[in-house]
Design a protein around this motif. Structure first.
Motif, PDB file in Angstrom:
ATOM      1  N   MET A   1       0.078  23.823  -5.634  1.00  0.00           N
ATOM      2  CA  MET A   1      -0.053  22.873  -4.527  1.00  0.00           C
ATOM      3  C   MET A   1       1.329  22.390  -4.096  1.00  0.00           C
ATOM      4  N   MET A   2       1.513  22.349  -2.822  1.00  0.00           N
ATOM      5  CA  MET A   2       2.763  21.811  -2.282  1.00  0.00           C
ATOM      6  C   MET A   2       2.907  20.344  -2.677  1.00  0.00           C
ATOM      7  N   LYS A   3       4.102  19.957  -3.061  1.00  0.00           N
ATOM      8  CA  LYS A   3       4.341  18.579  -3.479  1.00  0.00           C
ATOM      9  C   LYS A   3       5.519  18.007  -2.734  1.00  0.00           C
ATOM     10  N   ILE A   4       5.307  16.823  -2.189  1.00  0.00           N
ATOM     11  CA  ILE A   4       6.385  16.060  -1.570  1.00  0.00           C
ATOM     12  C   ILE A   4       6.395  14.701  -2.268  1.00  0.00           C
ATOM     13  N   SER A   5       7.468  14.415  -2.962  1.00  0.00           N
ATOM     14  CA  SER A   5       7.506  13.193  -3.772  1.00  0.00           C
ATOM     15  C   SER A   5       7.985  11.988  -2.962  1.00  0.00           C
ATOM     16  N   ILE A   6       7.429  10.845  -3.300  1.00  0.00           N
ATOM     17  CA  ILE A   6       7.824   9.584  -2.661  1.00  0.00           C
ATOM     18  C   ILE A   6       9.123   9.111  -3.305  1.00  0.00           C
ATOM     19  N   LEU A   7      10.181   9.081  -2.505  1.00  0.00           N
ATOM     20  CA  LEU A   7      11.513   8.757  -3.003  1.00  0.00           C
ATOM     21  C   LEU A   7      11.750   7.245  -3.023  1.00  0.00           C
ATOM     22  N   LYS A   8      11.422   6.591  -1.904  1.00  0.00           N
ATOM     23  CA  LYS A   8      11.593   5.138  -1.831  1.00  0.00           C
ATOM     24  C   LYS A   8      10.667   4.557  -0.769  1.00  0.00           C
ATOM     25  N   ILE A   9      10.444   3.261  -0.866  1.00  0.00           N
ATOM     26  CA  ILE A   9       9.577   2.553   0.076  1.00  0.00           C
ATOM     27  C   ILE A   9      10.277   1.285   0.519  1.00  0.00           C
ATOM     28  N   THR A  40       9.839   7.001   2.433  1.00  0.00           N
ATOM     29  CA  THR A  40      10.763   8.126   2.549  1.00  0.00           C
ATOM     30  C   THR A  40      10.511   9.090   1.390  1.00  0.00           C
ATOM     31  N   THR A  41      10.436  10.377   1.709  1.00  0.00           N
ATOM     32  CA  THR A  41      10.147  11.392   0.688  1.00  0.00           C
ATOM     33  C   THR A  41      11.405  12.170   0.301  1.00  0.00           C
ATOM     34  N   ASP A  42      11.273  12.972  -0.759  1.00  0.00           N
ATOM     35  CA  ASP A  42      12.420  13.747  -1.220  1.00  0.00           C
ATOM     36  C   ASP A  42      12.767  14.904  -0.292  1.00  0.00           C
ATOM     37  N   THR A  43      11.892  15.188   0.672  1.00  0.00           N
ATOM     38  CA  THR A  43      12.190  16.233   1.664  1.00  0.00           C
ATOM     39  C   THR A  43      12.801  15.656   2.938  1.00  0.00           C
ATOM     40  N   GLY A  44      12.906  14.328   2.997  1.00  0.00           N
ATOM     41  CA  GLY A  44      13.446  13.677   4.188  1.00  0.00           C
ATOM     42  C   GLY A  44      12.391  13.256   5.188  1.00  0.00           C
ATOM     43  N   ASN A  80       3.141  12.345  -5.558  1.00  0.00           N
ATOM     44  CA  ASN A  80       2.972  13.283  -4.445  1.00  0.00           C
ATOM     45  C   ASN A  80       2.361  12.588  -3.229  1.00  0.00           C
ATOM     46  N   ALA A  81       3.113  12.517  -2.147  1.00  0.00           N
ATOM     47  CA  ALA A  81       2.635  11.861  -0.929  1.00  0.00           C
ATOM     48  C   ALA A  81       1.501  12.625  -0.264  1.00  0.00           C
ATOM     49  N   LEU A  82       1.385  13.932  -0.540  1.00  0.00           N
ATOM     50  CA  LEU A  82       0.364  14.746   0.114  1.00  0.00           C
ATOM     51  C   LEU A  82      -1.009  14.611  -0.542  1.00  0.00           C
ATOM     52  N   ALA A  83      -1.063  14.109  -1.749  1.00  0.00           N
ATOM     53  CA  ALA A  83      -2.342  13.936  -2.454  1.00  0.00           C
ATOM     54  C   ALA A  83      -2.942  12.598  -2.046  1.00  0.00           C
ATOM     55  N   ILE A  84      -3.400  12.541  -0.779  1.00  0.00           N
ATOM     56  CA  ILE A  84      -3.811  11.265  -0.195  1.00  0.00           C
ATOM     57  C   ILE A  84      -5.001  10.661  -0.934  1.00  0.00           C
ATOM     58  N   ALA A  85      -5.978  11.478  -1.308  1.00  0.00           N
ATOM     59  CA  ALA A  85      -7.155  10.944  -2.002  1.00  0.00           C
ATOM     60  C   ALA A  85      -6.753  10.273  -3.313  1.00  0.00           C
ATOM     61  N   SER A  86      -5.883  10.918  -4.075  1.00  0.00           N
ATOM     62  CA  SER A  86      -5.437  10.339  -5.343  1.00  0.00           C
ATOM     63  C   SER A  86      -4.622   9.070  -5.118  1.00  0.00           C
ATOM     64  N   GLN A 366      15.079  -8.532   9.035  1.00  0.00           N
ATOM     65  CA  GLN A 366      16.007  -7.911   8.089  1.00  0.00           C
ATOM     66  C   GLN A 366      16.138  -8.683   6.770  1.00  0.00           C
ATOM     67  N   ASP A 367      16.027 -10.003   6.850  1.00  0.00           N
ATOM     68  CA  ASP A 367      16.149 -10.796   5.640  1.00  0.00           C
ATOM     69  C   ASP A 367      14.995 -10.565   4.665  1.00  0.00           C
ATOM     70  N   SER A 368      13.897 -10.037   5.181  1.00  0.00           N
ATOM     71  CA  SER A 368      12.723  -9.835   4.341  1.00  0.00           C
ATOM     72  C   SER A 368      12.703  -8.454   3.673  1.00  0.00           C
ATOM     73  N   LYS A 369      13.625  -7.589   4.021  1.00  0.00           N
ATOM     74  CA  LYS A 369      13.574  -6.206   3.571  1.00  0.00           C
ATOM     75  C   LYS A 369      13.638  -6.087   2.052  1.00  0.00           C
ATOM     76  N   VAL A 370      12.666  -5.363   1.507  1.00  0.00           N
ATOM     77  CA  VAL A 370      12.647  -5.036   0.076  1.00  0.00           C
ATOM     78  C   VAL A 370      12.543  -3.517  -0.045  1.00  0.00           C
ATOM     79  N   THR A 371      13.384  -2.933  -0.888  1.00  0.00           N
ATOM     80  CA  THR A 371      13.337  -1.495  -1.118  1.00  0.00           C
ATOM     81  C   THR A 371      12.944  -1.231  -2.573  1.00  0.00           C
ATOM     82  N   ILE A 372      11.906  -0.426  -2.716  1.00  0.00           N
ATOM     83  CA  ILE A 372      11.415  -0.056  -4.053  1.00  0.00           C
ATOM     84  C   ILE A 372      11.784   1.412  -4.307  1.00  0.00           C
TER      85      ILE A 372
END
Length: 372
Positions: A1-9, A40-44, A80-86, A366-372
């Motif tokens: 299965m194709m996998k695109i990983s979630i890099l940051k939010i 943002t994913t690891d593929t951009g 994996n961002a593509l595994a929407i059901a999971s 902008q003051d509210s921005k949180v990056t995980i």
């Protein structure tokens, strides 16, 4: 299965003033206090989502969404961002509340998946281009003259459908609805939404008093919890009944369908927690022979774009109520759905991949921005 990983939010608050506040029985909407989610994913590939909480209906707020979003982000980061059901099963297991922010993550994941497939979202969902034309809502006005004045401006803007907010005491709504019908003529689409404003006898009295006014349906005429009352009302009056606040998810849809309680179901992404559950609601409605409408809270064009793609992909979603951003003072969205300049209410979805919309980050808090 194709996998695109979630890099940051990235999580942002977003506040937009509304030039023409809308009063409903449950309160006044004069500002959209929303939340923006950027995955943002690891593929951009980047996916955008929007939460538009409505505390009196969904039980959440911008502040609760902000906290819950950070919990969800930590949960799904690296997966994996593509595994929407999971991913949505995980997200929906975090809380039974905050459906608005769960919806924001949902639409960002669908945005990513459709982009990865190089398709517009409606096509990714199995749909094709079809005409979508929204109504425009008139809030509860103090006088019949004020209601008629706004109806006149809607006609002048070229819309072909009006939704009237009702729920006044006794039979006080009747002259407002009658005056609008007299103004717009016998055939233009006219529907009413009482946002739970009536009890059962008042609903019966009002709907019977308006029987000759050729309404499309009565939306959520009585309390959210009163499924039996909805079923009784549907048998009593000669007007289709639409459930809104009574249907959050597919389980609610199944209960209403089994009871024969309503004719139509209103899907709002901010109630259902997003497209993933919205598709299930529509499938249950379709199996039961019920049409759906697609509604909104106070989303910008980004949230409305995701909703429009869902409607585009499912012809059983027959009634379009995607007018929330029509009176936004500022537009923070790049791309996405747009209103036709000549034909009032006609929506245009570009054939960009994904849902086609992104936020201009400089318009976010902008003051509210949180990056995980």
């Amino acid at each position: 299965m194709m996998k695109i990983s979630i890099l940051k939010i990235d999580i942002f608050k977003m506040n937009v003033e509304i030039t023409q506040p809308i009063r409903i029985l449950l309160g006044v909407l004069d500002t959209a206090n929303n939340l923006a989610i950027k995955i943002t994913t690891d593929t951009g590939i980047v996916g955008w989502g929007e939460a538009s909480p409505c505390a009196v209906i969904t039980g959440d707020s911008q502040d609760t969404n902000y906290v819950t979003a950070q919990t969800i982000a930590r949960l799904i980061k690296g997966k994996n961002a593509l595994a929407i059901a999971s991913r949505m099963q995980e997200i929906n297991s975090v809380t039974i509340g905050d459906p608005s922010v769960r919806s924001a993550f949902d639409m960002a994941l669908y945005d990513i998946a459709a982009k990865a497939a190089n398709m517009p979202l409606y096509q990714f969902l199995g749909g094709e281009q079809r005409e979508l034309r929204t109504d425009l809502t008139i809030g509860i006005k103090g006088t019949v003259e004020e209601t008629v004045a706004q109806a006149k401006s809607i006609i002048e803007a070229g819309f072909n459908a009006i939704k009237l907010k009702v729920g006044r005491p006794g039979l006080d709504d009747v002259p407002h609805v009658r005056a609008v019908r007299e103004l717009i003529g016998p055939n233009m689409a006219l529907k009413m939404d009482s946002n739970q404003g009536w009890d059962y006898p008042t609903a019966v009295a009002n709907i019977n008093a308006m029987e000759e006014l050729n309404l499309q349906y009565a939306e959520q005429p009585i309390a959210v919890w009163d499924y039996e009352g909805l079923a009784r009302l549907r048998k009593k009056v000669n007007l289709p009944i639409c459930a809104d606040e009574s249907v959050f998810d597919h389980r609610d849809a199944l209960k209403l369908a089994k009871m024969g309680a309503v004719d139509y179901l209103n899907i709002k992404l901010g109630k259902s927690g997003g497209i993933y559950i919205g598709l299930k609601i529509n499938a249950i409605a379709e199996a039961a022979g019920m049409k759906c409408m697609i509604g909104c809270f106070a989303e910008s064009r980004l949230g409305l774009s995701a909703a429009a793609h869902l409607a585009m992909a499912r012809p059983n979603i027959s009634f379009i109520d995607l007018d929330s951003c029509y009176h936004f003072k500022n537009d923070p969205v790049i791309g996405g759905v747009s209103f036709d300049e000549k034909i009032g209410g006609l929506l245009h979805l570009p054939d960009a991949i994904g849902h086609g919309a992104a936020f201009n980050e400089s318009d976010l808090e902008q003051d509210s921005k949180v990056t995980i």
